[in-house]
Design a protein around this motif. Structure first.
Motif, PDB file in Angstrom:
ATOM      1  N   PRO A 136     -21.065 -14.666   1.245  1.00 61.27           N
ATOM      2  CA  PRO A 136     -21.023 -15.845   1.717  1.00 61.27           C
ATOM      3  C   PRO A 136     -21.688 -16.746   0.566  1.00 61.27           C
ATOM      4  O   PRO A 136     -22.884 -16.526   0.255  1.00 61.27           O
ATOM      5  CB  PRO A 136     -21.822 -15.869   3.068  1.00 61.27           C
ATOM      6  N   LEU A 137     -21.363 -18.064   0.370  1.00 64.64           N
ATOM      7  CA  LEU A 137     -21.822 -19.037  -0.487  1.00 64.64           C
ATOM      8  C   LEU A 137     -23.248 -18.910  -0.185  1.00 64.64           C
ATOM      9  O   LEU A 137     -24.352 -19.067  -0.970  1.00 64.64           O
ATOM     10  CB  LEU A 137     -21.035 -20.188  -0.461  1.00 64.64           C
ATOM     11  N   SER A 138     -23.579 -19.294   1.136  1.00 67.17           N
ATOM     12  CA  SER A 138     -24.956 -19.674   1.578  1.00 67.17           C
ATOM     13  C   SER A 138     -25.993 -18.468   1.167  1.00 67.17           C
ATOM     14  O   SER A 138     -26.982 -18.693   1.176  1.00 67.17           O
ATOM     15  CB  SER A 138     -25.131 -19.853   3.048  1.00 67.17           C
ATOM     16  N   ARG A 139     -25.560 -17.252   0.978  1.00 66.67           N
ATOM     17  CA  ARG A 139     -26.506 -16.255   0.749  1.00 66.67           C
ATOM     18  C   ARG A 139     -26.343 -15.830  -0.684  1.00 66.67           C
ATOM     19  O   ARG A 139     -26.786 -14.752  -1.291  1.00 66.67           O
ATOM     20  CB  ARG A 139     -25.966 -14.734   1.595  1.00 66.67           C
ATOM     21  N   ALA A 140     -25.781 -16.359  -1.593  1.00 67.30           N
ATOM     22  CA  ALA A 140     -25.303 -16.049  -2.927  1.00 67.30           C
ATOM     23  C   ALA A 140     -26.724 -16.078  -3.446  1.00 67.30           C
ATOM     24  O   ALA A 140     -27.064 -15.217  -4.623  1.00 67.30           O
ATOM     25  CB  ALA A 140     -24.314 -17.035  -3.375  1.00 67.30           C
ATOM     26  N   MET A 141     -27.507 -17.088  -3.551  1.00 66.58           N
ATOM     27  CA  MET A 141     -28.820 -17.419  -4.456  1.00 66.58           C
ATOM     28  C   MET A 141     -29.853 -15.956  -4.117  1.00 66.58           C
ATOM     29  O   MET A 141     -30.269 -15.534  -5.039  1.00 66.58           O
ATOM     30  CB  MET A 141     -29.338 -18.450  -4.110  1.00 66.58           C
ATOM     31  N   ALA A 142     -29.674 -15.655  -2.723  1.00 65.31           N
ATOM     32  CA  ALA A 142     -30.799 -14.551  -2.383  1.00 65.31           C
ATOM     33  C   ALA A 142     -30.206 -13.116  -2.902  1.00 65.31           C
ATOM     34  O   ALA A 142     -30.856 -12.533  -3.522  1.00 65.31           O
ATOM     35  CB  ALA A 142     -30.566 -14.477  -0.892  1.00 65.31           C
ATOM     36  N   ALA A 143     -28.811 -13.094  -2.889  1.00 66.41           N
ATOM     37  CA  ALA A 143     -28.088 -11.807  -3.778  1.00 66.41           C
ATOM     38  C   ALA A 143     -28.320 -11.682  -4.999  1.00 66.41           C
ATOM     39  O   ALA A 143     -28.873 -10.765  -5.505  1.00 66.41           O
ATOM     40  CB  ALA A 143     -26.942 -11.745  -3.286  1.00 66.41           C
ATOM     41  N   TYR A 144     -28.327 -12.877  -5.759  1.00 66.21           N
ATOM     42  CA  TYR A 144     -28.569 -13.106  -7.121  1.00 66.21           C
ATOM     43  C   TYR A 144     -30.072 -12.743  -7.491  1.00 66.21           C
ATOM     44  O   TYR A 144     -30.474 -12.047  -8.271  1.00 66.21           O
ATOM     45  CB  TYR A 144     -28.293 -14.292  -7.959  1.00 66.21           C
ATOM     46  N   ALA A 145     -31.066 -13.288  -6.574  1.00 70.14           N
ATOM     47  CA  ALA A 145     -32.405 -12.864  -6.792  1.00 70.14           C
ATOM     48  C   ALA A 145     -32.624 -11.437  -6.454  1.00 70.14           C
ATOM     49  O   ALA A 145     -33.381 -10.820  -7.408  1.00 70.14           O
ATOM     50  CB  ALA A 145     -33.172 -13.680  -5.815  1.00 70.14           C
ATOM     51  N   THR A 146     -32.051 -10.836  -5.657  1.00 70.18           N
ATOM     52  CA  THR A 146     -32.032  -9.338  -5.594  1.00 70.18           C
ATOM     53  C   THR A 146     -31.575  -8.702  -6.795  1.00 70.18           C
ATOM     54  O   THR A 146     -32.429  -7.644  -7.385  1.00 70.18           O
ATOM     55  CB  THR A 146     -31.180  -8.884  -4.412  1.00 70.18           C
ATOM     56  N   ALA A 147     -30.540  -8.918  -7.380  1.00 68.00           N
ATOM     57  CA  ALA A 147     -30.080  -8.680  -8.576  1.00 68.00           C
ATOM     58  C   ALA A 147     -30.933  -8.522  -9.707  1.00 68.00           C
ATOM     59  O   ALA A 147     -31.055  -7.659 -10.652  1.00 68.00           O
ATOM     60  CB  ALA A 147     -28.603  -9.092  -8.822  1.00 68.00           C
TER      61      ALA A 147
END
Ligand code: PLP
Length: 435
Positions: A174-185
């Protein structure tokens, strides 16, 4: 425009008479027009001229090796969703270094194959997949280039089975979780953040959902560029084509197809709507069209086996079936049906057009009106070049159909019809059944 049209009374693919192809190679047979694929490719590129663009053909639409080679010759890269597709592109001589690897369920073996082939990006669908890719890349002593597939939650207004960009779909983050997922990456040492991806669904007939999605994604894309230096934004595929009135204009006859308000999305309209939104991002833009490139380039030839006249309805029974072209059974899809040799002096025939498979779902069209055709004559389903042969199966132990590629006045069999020995090659009767 495509290159399937009547020349006199005979349906042609480019300069090749399709009735002659049907007689030579038998039916059911798919025939593809290479020139139509070329024209579609160039029109799409021209629609977004001025943008740093790469067209990654979505192989799943039609992965015949000859089609892949033709697209590679045009300069296309590829959007792959399985190890098998990767190997097809390799076998066809396509460039994997510019291709992307997607899919919601990548196995470790597929990830390793993609990394060893040096693909341009892996399109990642979840945080667990990030961890898995990092692990495989570490084992191989490589860094994996990745882009996260972000789900913009836009209604593509297409068939429920081919919409993918809504939050209830299994696809993307989801768009709302994208920044967090990129931080994980960013914390995973064996990953290199290279881009961001979206895909809304298939057979979209308006530019509006694309515009809405790019507008929703733009702030995220800009932040990712600033924070991680991403170099590309893949806006997916999904451009729709004409299924009604699919013959080149002027070729229509009185056996009109069902009237429709279908207005296919043109490359010009798509490009005009998106260019102003994409240009300011200053990134390479990847497109992943499948259907748009090959859909209207292909026809499925079939033979009329029987005309069964009933009290309530007529049945036109063909030698092609749902196993050869599943779209009508699976998506309620409409395909125009035309005779290979037309004769306007004949009366009209209204019939249910069916195949020989033992399923009531094996029906291509209900109450279809076309020219009276007799047993032994040939017909063609139009706009069958995408998700046609690619989705064919051997149900009812029917061999996969033959495929022919046309360019100008040349044509060649690019997939032989299967024979019985090939169909059963992997099967065996175990010793414990020997009486
Ligand atoms: C299926 C698919 C495409 C191609 O879709 P078309 O409607 O054939 O253009 C592109 N990208 C992704 C991620 C897909 O799953």
């Amino acid at each position: 425009m495509h290159h399937i049209r009547y020349v006199g009374q005979r349906l042609h693919c480019e300069s090749v008479d399709l009735d002659a192809v049907a007689r030579l190679h038998g039916t059911p047979t798919y025939v593809y027009s290479a020139q139509t694929i070329t024209d579609n490719y160039r029109r799409l590129a021209a629609g977004l001229a001025g943008i740093d663009l790469r067209i990654c053909y979505a192989c799943k639409a039609n992965a015949n090796l000859a089609v892949l080679r033709h697209l590679a010759n045009l300069g296309a890269a590829f959007d792959l969703v399985s190890g098998g597709e990767l190997r097809r592109v390799q076998a066809a001589g396509g460039s994997l270094r510019h291709s992307v690897f997607a899919g919601v369920g990548k196995t470790e073996a597929e990830i390793a194959l993609a990394l060893e082939a040096g693909v341009y990006g892996l399109h990642v669908e979840s945080e667990s997949e990030l961890a898995r890719i990092d692990h495989v890349a570490g084992q191989l002593g490589r860094r994996a280039p990745i882009a996260l597939r972000v789900n913009p939650d836009v209604d593509a207004r297409t068939h429920a089975k081919i919409t993918t960009g809504r939050s209830e779909n299994k696809f993307g983050i989801p768009l709302s979780r994208a920044m967090a997922a990129y931080a994980t990456a960013a914390r995973l040492r064996h990953l290199e953040i290279r881009g961001v991806q979206m895909h809304l669904g298939s057979q979209l007939t308006s530019a509006a959902p694309f515009v809405e999605a790019v507008e929703k994604m733009a702030p995220l894309v800009e932040r990712l560029k600033a924070l991680y230096g991403i170099t590309y934004f893949s806006i997916g595929g999904g451009l729709g084509i004409a299924y009604h009135d699919a013959l080149a204009s002027g070729a229509r006859e009185w056996w009109e197809a069902r009237p429709s308000d279908e207005r296919p999305l043109t490359a010009e309209a798509y490009g005009t709507a998106l260019r102003p939104l994409l240009a300011p991002l200053g990134l390479q833009i990847l497109l992943e069209p499948g259907r748009y490139l090959t859909g209207n380039a292909g026809v499925l030839l079939a033979r009329v086996e029987y005309l069964k006249r009933g009290a309530e309805r007529n049945f036109l029974i063909l030698d092609a079936a749902m196993n050869d072209l599943v779209r009508p059974a699976m998506y309620d899809a409409y395909h125009e049906l035309v005779p290979l040799v037309r004769d306007t002096s004949r009366p009209a025939l209204t019939a249910d057009v069916v195949g020989p498979v033992c399923e009531s779902g094996d029906c291509f069209a209900r109450d279809r009106t076309l020219q009276q055709v007799s047993e032994g004559e040939f017909v063609a389903f139009l706009s069958a070049g995408a998700y046609g042969a690619a989705m064919a199966s051997r149900y009812n132990t029917r061999p996969l159909p033959a495929e022919v590629l046309v360019l100008g006045n040349c044509f060649e069999l690019v997939k032989a019809r299967e024979n019985f020995e090939i169909m059963v090659a992997g099967e065996k009767i175990p010793g414990f059944l020997n009486a």
